[in-house]
Design an enzyme around this catalytic site. Structure first.
Site, PDB file in Angstrom:
ATOM      1  N   HIS A 125     -11.180   6.806  -2.346  1.00  0.00           N
ATOM      2  CA  HIS A 125     -10.009   5.975  -2.609  1.00  0.00           C
ATOM      3  C   HIS A 125      -9.864   5.670  -4.095  1.00  0.00           C
ATOM      4  O   HIS A 125     -10.737   5.976  -4.905  1.00  0.00           O
ATOM      5  CB  HIS A 125     -10.093   4.667  -1.809  1.00  0.00           C
ATOM      6  N   CYS A 135      -3.897   2.792  -4.746  1.00  0.00           N
ATOM      7  CA  CYS A 135      -4.531   3.226  -3.493  1.00  0.00           C
ATOM      8  C   CYS A 135      -3.583   4.033  -2.601  1.00  0.00           C
ATOM      9  O   CYS A 135      -3.899   5.148  -2.180  1.00  0.00           O
ATOM     10  CB  CYS A 135      -5.114   2.025  -2.739  1.00  0.00           C
ATOM     11  N   HIS A 143      -4.914  -2.381   1.361  1.00  0.00           N
ATOM     12  CA  HIS A 143      -5.678  -1.299   0.737  1.00  0.00           C
ATOM     13  C   HIS A 143      -5.885  -0.159   1.728  1.00  0.00           C
ATOM     14  O   HIS A 143      -6.091  -0.381   2.925  1.00  0.00           O
ATOM     15  CB  HIS A 143      -7.036  -1.808   0.247  1.00  0.00           C
TER      16      HIS A 143
END
Length: 344
Positions: free
Chosen positions: A320, A259, A308
């Site tokens: 993402h 991420c 994240h």
């Protein structure tokens, strides 16, 4: 004459023990026969457990990324310090060599005087503290000695700093191995669960995941929300060019990403350097706490521990790299616990 004896009868206690044991064995066998076999978890239960394991793996991945970043930084700092020490030692040697010939000649003849002993001393501070010795020196000699003293101090400080950083590096490497083991353990556990599914069940999960990606992609409408800035838009467009690239923990591109690897890589393509980890990226710009104030290209931070990160894509969507087993894609911002946006 042969002896005729009655056979010895087993004691009542022994009979009772044997009978009880036999009864217990029969009961256990009956229970085992009658017990219902353990039920295999359903496809949805497996998916929920696997998703939880992947999230835990991602948490460990960001810690792994942080340890990697710290290791690289320490290695560069140690290399710089060691270069400084080497140069400083050369300078010190030159200072000593500038008076070494005269000292060497007197040393060989056994007539070395106190002032030259001072220059050759490993601890010239002791000599400088004695005014009688300092008075015997010329101003030029005093200046040369002061330079030697200062260089010795600098070298001692540099060596001490390098020693501390080497200890920190060793500790960081230990942490790196620990986090890598944690990630691999979670992924292996998830794979073990997935292996319990039939081929049809696996195909069903993959198809559902693909549909979710396509559906999110169709709903994105960048016209509804302007970009945060020209560079943020450039970073977002760089990330868009990687849609479909696989998630790989610790990866920073250009063919696979985790991420924060995606967001840091994308901003680098726009000429902007941001930190490596999601937690550090959370502090890299101005925070935006209302989703309605987000603009395309803003970073979006998820989960309480900020493990994240993705790009805001407009229309309530994020772009993402979700987790292991997925690819870079669009997804609803509401699929994860939103914390805040970050405008770089």
């Amino acid at each position: 004459m042969a002896s005729h004896r009655r056979p010895k009868q087993p004691s009542r206690t022994r009979v009772t023990v044997l009978t009880t044991a036999a009864a217990a064995a029969v009961a256990l066998s009956a229970n085992a026969a009658n017990a219902a076999p353990s039920e295999k978890p359903s496809k949805d239960e497996v998916k929920a457990k696997v998703d939880a394991l992947y999230e835990q793996a991602e948490q460990a991945t960001e810690k792994l990324n942080g340890a990697k970043e710290k290791q690289e930084k320490l290695q560069k700092e140690i290399s710089t310090i060691q270069d400084d020490v080497a140069r400083g030692q050369d300078d010190l040697n030159e200072l000593r060599d500038s008076i070494g010939m005269a000292a060497a000649a007197q040393y060989r003849s056994g007539t070395i005087d106190s002032s030259l002993q001072l220059f050759l001393s490993s601890n010239p501070d002791d000599y400088l503290d004695k005014a009688s010795t300092a008075d015997q020196l010329s101003s030029q000699q005093v200046e040369a000695l002061k330079k030697i003293q200062e260089k010795q101090r600098e070298l001692a400080q540099d060596r001490a700093e390098a020693s501390e950083k080497l200890k920190d590096l060793a500790s960081t490497r230990t942490e790196l191995a620990k986090q890598k083991k944690a990630v691999q353990g979670k992924l292996a556990e998830a794979q073990k669960l997935l292996n319990t599914l039939t081929a049809a069940e696996k195909a069903s999960l993959a198809a559902a995941d693909a549909r979710a990606s396509r559906s999110a992609s169709e709903r994105v409408d960048l016209g509804n929300t302007g970009p945060a800035s020209g560079r943020a838009l450039a970073a977002f467009q760089a990330a868009q060019s990687k849609i479909g690239s696989p998630y790989v923990y610790g990866a920073t591109g250009p063919s696979s990403f985790d991420c924060s690897g995606l967001t840091s890589w994308a901003f680098a393509q726009a000429g902007v350097t941001i930190p490596r980890t999601s937690q550090a990226q959370a502090n890299a710009g101005t925070r935006i706490y209302s989703q309605s104030d987000l603009k395309v290209g803003d970073l979006v931070i998820f989960y309480g521990d900020q493990h994240h990160v993705g790009f805001y894509a407009g229309n309530g969507q994020v772009l993402h790299a979700p987790r292991t087993g997925t690819v870079v894609r669009y997804e609803s911002i509401n699929n994860m616990p939103f914390q805040f946006g970050v405008r770089i």
